[in-house]
Design an enzyme around this catalytic site. Structure first.
Site, short mmCIF file in Angstrom:
data_model
loop_
_atom_site.label_atom_id
_atom_site.label_comp_id
_atom_site.label_asym_id
_atom_site.label_seq_id
_atom_site.Cartn_x
_atom_site.Cartn_y
_atom_site.Cartn_z
N PHE A 12 0.95 -1.14 -0.16
CA PHE A 12 -0.28 -0.10 -0.08
C PHE A 12 1.22 1.30 0.19
O PHE A 12 0.98 1.94 -0.57
CB PHE A 12 -0.83 -0.32 1.42
CG PHE A 12 -2.11 1.06 1.44
CD1 PHE A 12 -2.53 0.93 -0.31
CD2 PHE A 12 -2.67 2.23 2.58
CE1 PHE A 12 -3.60 2.38 -0.17
CE2 PHE A 12 -3.55 2.49 1.96
CZ PHE A 12 -4.37 3.10 1.23
N LYS A 188 -12.90 -4.45 11.61
CA LYS A 188 -12.35 -5.72 10.01
C LYS A 188 -11.72 -5.66 9.58
O LYS A 188 -11.69 -7.42 9.14
CB LYS A 188 -13.10 -4.03 8.99
CG LYS A 188 -11.75 -3.70 8.20
CD LYS A 188 -11.39 -4.69 7.47
CE LYS A 188 -9.77 -3.32 7.34
NZ LYS A 188 -8.86 -4.01 6.04
#
Length: 330
Positions: A12, A188
């Site tokens: 990322f 999450k």
């Protein structure tokens, strides 16, 4: 034009480095792996983390933290959650206090249950901005439309980072609920691991829908208990990130869970994935946290028993399905 330093050359971070370089910024990447550094500088690729994509000329990699951070206007912490504190200690006293620190990791510190922005603030006096949302690196680097959130205790800096990263394919919103944004991004990962497990067990769409919906309830329950706002968890950094992480082929957490659901051990699944799976540490941390603050997180509880106590995955699903009856909105 700004100078941005990424501390960590992972997937990322590399994708965001490409984005910023294409906006004509000067971008430095620090990585401890000399092979990664040499490949970025010589071949202009980073095959370990970002296969088949070129690194622009505006990106330079370093093995020296001091060289990488020299003259930076922004510093991006693009390392896994368990390395955040040590990386902050490594740059302490070496940067001006007005340089914003941008955190892109999604997790909490396992031993302390602290959000990552809190960890950063404990070690550095700089303003902290968190960048989070449904944003797989593989799609960002392909310029596939992506939306994300910038948050900070000082919203001026969140707005500055919004401007820094905004492109026609990468839309950045601001949100002043830093607690909610960070908690949503961390929990999450736990639910995504569980989603992979049920996929590995061969369950269907009904089961996945149930898991996502009840997982969303766990995210909001712990987030509100920690001081986040309910509406944040139904935005990009809650529901949005949950959907993409639980359903995508790019998700490391889902992939690790898938392998475990098919019978692989946790250790072997992590080796097979080959990169950091944040949901494993997050599961342990949130299990400890929910015990300490006294809230119900049955999916997290079940996953913890499967990962760390050797409980059979199918029996965990059976237990979840046969819990005491109650109202959906409980």
């Amino acid at each position: 034009m700004s100078k941005i330093t990424f501390l960590g050359g992972g997937s990322f971070g590399s994708a965001l480095a490409v984005l910023l370089a294409e906006k004509n910024n000067v971008v430095n990447i620090y990585d401890r792996d000399k092979n990664v550094v040499n490949e970025i500088n010589i071949k202009k690729t980073n095959e370990k983390y970002m296969k088949d994509f070129a690194i622009p000329k505006g990106v330079t990699a370093f093995n020296s933290i001091e060289e990488a951070i020299d003259g930076a206007d922004y510093i991006v912490l693009s390392v896994p959650s368990h390395v955040i504190r040590s990386m902050c200690i490594a740059i302490k006293g070496k940067i001006p206090r007005d340089i914003p620190i941008i955190s892109i990791a999604k997790g909490i510190e396992e031993d302390t249950d602290k959000r990552l922005s809190v960890v950063i603030e404990e070690e550095l006096d700089n303003p902290v901005v968190v960048l989070s949302g449904p944003s797989h690196a593989e799609e960002v680097v392909m310029r596939i439309p992506t939306t994300i959130v910038s948050t900070s205790k000082e919203m001026k800096f969140a707005a500055d980072v919004q401007d820094l990263f905004m492109t026609p394919y990468f839309r950045v919103y601001t949100n002043d609920d830093i607690i909610g944004v960070e908690v949503g991004g961390a929990v999450k990962n736990v639910i995504a691991l569980a989603a992979g497990v049920i996929d590995g067990l061969g369950y269907g769409d009904n089961t996945k829908a149930a898991l996502l919906t009840r997982g969303m309830k766990e995210i909001s329950r712990v987030g509100i208990a920690l001081g986040g706002r309910a509406e944040t968890f139904y935005g990009l950094t809650g529901m949005g990130d949950l959907i993409v992480t639980c359903t995508s082929m790019h998700s490391r957490n889902r992939r690790a869970g898938l392998l475990i659901g098919k019978g692989m051990s946790l250790e072997d699944a992590l080796k097979e994935v080959g990169m950091v799976v944040e949901g494993v540490k997050a599961c342990r941390a949130f299990y400890q946290l929910k015990e300490r603050i006294g809230i119900s997180m049955p999916i997290t509880d079940g996953l913890y028993k499967g990962l760390f106590e050797g409980k059979n995955a199918k029996s965990i699903v059976d237990e979840l399905m046969n819990r005491d009856k109650k109202s959906e909105l409980f």
